[in-house]
Enzyme design. Structure first.
Site, mmCIF file in Angstrom:
data_model
loop_
_atom_site.group_PDB
_atom_site.id
_atom_site.type_symbol
_atom_site.label_atom_id
_atom_site.label_comp_id
_atom_site.label_asym_id
_atom_site.label_seq_id
_atom_site.Cartn_x
_atom_site.Cartn_y
_atom_site.Cartn_z
ATOM 1 N N LYS A 142 0.848 -1.198 0.000
ATOM 2 C CA LYS A 142 0.000 0.000 0.000
ATOM 3 C C LYS A 142 0.882 1.245 0.000
ATOM 4 O O LYS A 142 1.954 1.235 0.608
ATOM 5 C CB LYS A 142 -0.843 0.037 1.290
ATOM 6 C CG LYS A 142 -2.013 -0.917 1.347
ATOM 7 C CD LYS A 142 -2.755 -0.743 2.672
ATOM 8 C CE LYS A 142 -3.843 -1.782 2.865
ATOM 9 N NZ LYS A 142 -5.005 -1.608 1.998
ATOM 10 N N ARG A 180 -9.848 -11.730 2.867
ATOM 11 C CA ARG A 180 -10.760 -12.786 2.414
ATOM 12 C C ARG A 180 -10.082 -14.158 2.433
ATOM 13 O O ARG A 180 -10.750 -15.175 2.638
ATOM 14 C CB ARG A 180 -11.290 -12.438 1.015
ATOM 15 C CG ARG A 180 -10.228 -12.333 -0.038
ATOM 16 C CD ARG A 180 -10.701 -11.574 -1.274
ATOM 17 N NE ARG A 180 -10.753 -10.126 -1.045
ATOM 18 C CZ ARG A 180 -11.209 -9.241 -1.929
ATOM 19 N NH1 ARG A 180 -11.672 -9.641 -3.090
ATOM 20 N NH2 ARG A 180 -11.197 -7.950 -1.653
#
Ligand code: BES
Ligand code: MN
Ligand code: ZN
Length: 516
Positions: A297, A371
């Protein structure tokens, strides 16, 4: 055991760390001096987040002498002013249209009481929080007039407004005496108990999320779970590092293996009330820090990523509420706890991972880590076939694009359940909003290389495709997925910048309705 009592026992379970310099004798070697670093704290931050959840009590008092508060909605203002003594009336009229707590003088010019104008709005909790925010600090107050606001909402607003996360502040910057409110809910009433539960859970959730990753890694999350378990006579276990492979949590291991040994990935589990008939399982995303992994990020997106265990914090807060309300349910909490780190053994974009149920996933972006770990935990959740599985996760940035930062997105195939959560949220003034598990978007996760890929290439509908990925792992179980921010980026009354509980009271209300 109540939170209060355990908190009183806390000193006996602390690890004793001598203050200042101390020396450790070593055989055959000269005595060496070790310095106790200032970052060493006697309690584990995970443990203390749970143990200090009851500190809101310092902002409440039982009936005693205190300064009266009149809570007055703007619409009733003129009528209120008319009812005051002539001198007070004249004085209030001289204050043109006050918007914050206003002292009203007695005949001798001392403060007789405060009047708190309440702005119009749809959510009483935040209107009240705004009204309370401007009160002079360090005093003791009681509510004299409360319009048609109910006692529980007043006390909840008060407790939320009183919350502060000051652990990393200099002593002199911390508020001196607590600002206290005399309670109107009866000490042993169910209403009082429900206010206390909500405040305990919210304080706990906020503290855990706001604690920086350095002090709140997977191990600290584990300490939080075992502390909570001890409070409620629940069982807690943790499967750590390599053991994850033997116990069938390969994706948790793969995502978390790049972290240093003391921050090893783990599957933390809590079970409670095992003899109850009906079962509910909560699953929380416990990414203690999300760098994005090899799909790193940018700094601006990374800076708040200590909060990526917000889902785990929420299910612990919810578990606390369920256990302290003694709901007649068998409760299981599953938290995959990892740090999504950058290292030579980070999982890579292009890698294919195998989940607990054998489903293979092509990882196309290492920043879609949540996830992957949830998949294993959800499969485990289905294995004892609970009546309901609920997961909380700070899963996607797309969720906040869709609903803004304050409103969790709810995914659920059961319309009645989704509606029930929505109306519970409205009643509890804890808004949630449903987003669709739109099956046609499932094809966005198709790949010839594996059973599914972790995210779509375009990113459109990102919260939905993430939810559809999770759906692959819940089988036929009734399941609700809550994608949330768990964080206030700016401060507003009752909601300080930092970790935030969202959808927590709504979810508890739903569970209480369904399971009692
Ligand atoms: N933890 C983030 C999601 C997130 C970001 C929540 C910002 C709240 C605020 C998650 O792991 C993530 O990075 N998701 C990616 C998924 C994408 C790579 C498919 C996202 O949303 O950008
Ligand atoms: Mn991520
Ligand atoms: Zn994440």
């Amino acid at each position: 055991m109540s939170l209060h009592r355990l908190a009183a026992f806390a000193p006996s379970v602390r690890v004793a760390v001598p203050r200042g310099n101390y020396s450790i004798p070593r055989v055959g070697r000269p005595r060496r001096r070790f310095v106790v670093l200032s970052t060493m704290t006697p309690t584990d931050p995970g443990m203390s987040a749970v143990l200090s959840a009851n500190r809101f009590q310092t902002h409440f008092s039982e009936p005693t002498q205190a300064t009266p508060l009149d809570i007055v909605p703007k619409a009733d203002w003129d009528e209120y002013v008319e009812r005051q003594t002539p001198a007070q009336k004249a004085w209030l009229k001289a204050q043109s249209n006050p918007t914050s707590p206003t002292p009203v003088p007695a005949a001798d010019a001392s403060i007789d009481h405060f009047v708190l104008p309440v702005k119009p709005g749809s959510i009483d909790l935040w209107r009240l929080a705004a009204a309370f925010s401007g009160l002079p600090k360090g005093n003791l107050y009681w509510i004299n007039e409360s319009a048609d606001f109910d006692d529980a909402t007043i006390e909840l607003a008060w407790g939320l407004t009183a919350y502060a996360f000051t652990k990393y502040k200099k002593q002199e910057d911390k508020p001196e005496a607590p600002t206290c409110l005399v309670r109107r809910t009866a000490a042993d009433s169910p209403v009082r108990a429900s206010v206390d539960r909500a405040l305990q859970a919210t304080y706990m959730v906020r503290d855990m999320i706001s604690t920086p990753a350095e002090d709140f890694g997977p191990r600290n999350l584990e300490a939080a779970v075992s502390t909570l378990a001890a409070q409620h006579a629940a069982r807690s276990t943790s499967i750590v590092g390599q053991q994850l492979l033997q116990h069938g949590y390969p994706q948790v291991h793969r995502v978390g293996r790049a972290a240093s040994t003391e921050r090893a990935p783990r599957l933390i589990e809590l079970t409670w009330n095992e003899s109850a008939q009906r079962a509910i399982t909560l699953v929380g995303k416990g990414v203690c820090y999300d760098t994005g992994g090899l799909s790193l990020k940018p700094t601006n997106s990374m800076v708040t990523m200590s909060k990526d265990m917000g889902g785990a914090a929420h299910v612990l807060g919810l578990a606390h509420m369920i256990m302290s309300a003694q709901l007649d349910v068998r409760l299981r909490v599953l938290i995959p706890a990892v740090e999504n780190s950058v290292s030579s053994n980070s999982f890579r974009p292009g890698d294919i991972l195998t989940a607990r149920n054998g489903t293979t996933t092509l990882n196309v972006n290492s920043d879609a880590e949540g996830r992957l770990i949830l998949a294993d935990a959800l499969v485990a959740a289905t294995e004892d076939n609970p009546e309901l599985i609920v997961d909380f996760a700070t899963l996607t940035g797309a969720q906040r694009v869709a609903l803004g930062p304050d409103i969790p997105g709810v995914f659920c195939d059961d319309d009645a359940l989704a509606d029930q959560l929505y109306s519970a949220g409205n009643r509890m003034e804890d808004i949630v909003w449903r987003l669709p598990l739109h099956q046609p978007y499932r094809k966005l996760l198709d790949t010839p290389l594996a059973d599914i890929k972790s995210c779509s290439s375009g990113g459109l509908g990102g919260a939905i495709t993430a939810a559809l990925y999770l759906k692959e792992f819940v089988g036929d179980c009734t399941w609700m997925h809550i994608d949330l921010m768990a964080y206030n980026s700016t401060s507003s009354p009752g909601r300080p910048e930092g970790g935030e509980a969202m959808g927590l009271r709504a979810a508890f209300e739903l569970i209480r309705e369904r399971f009692s």
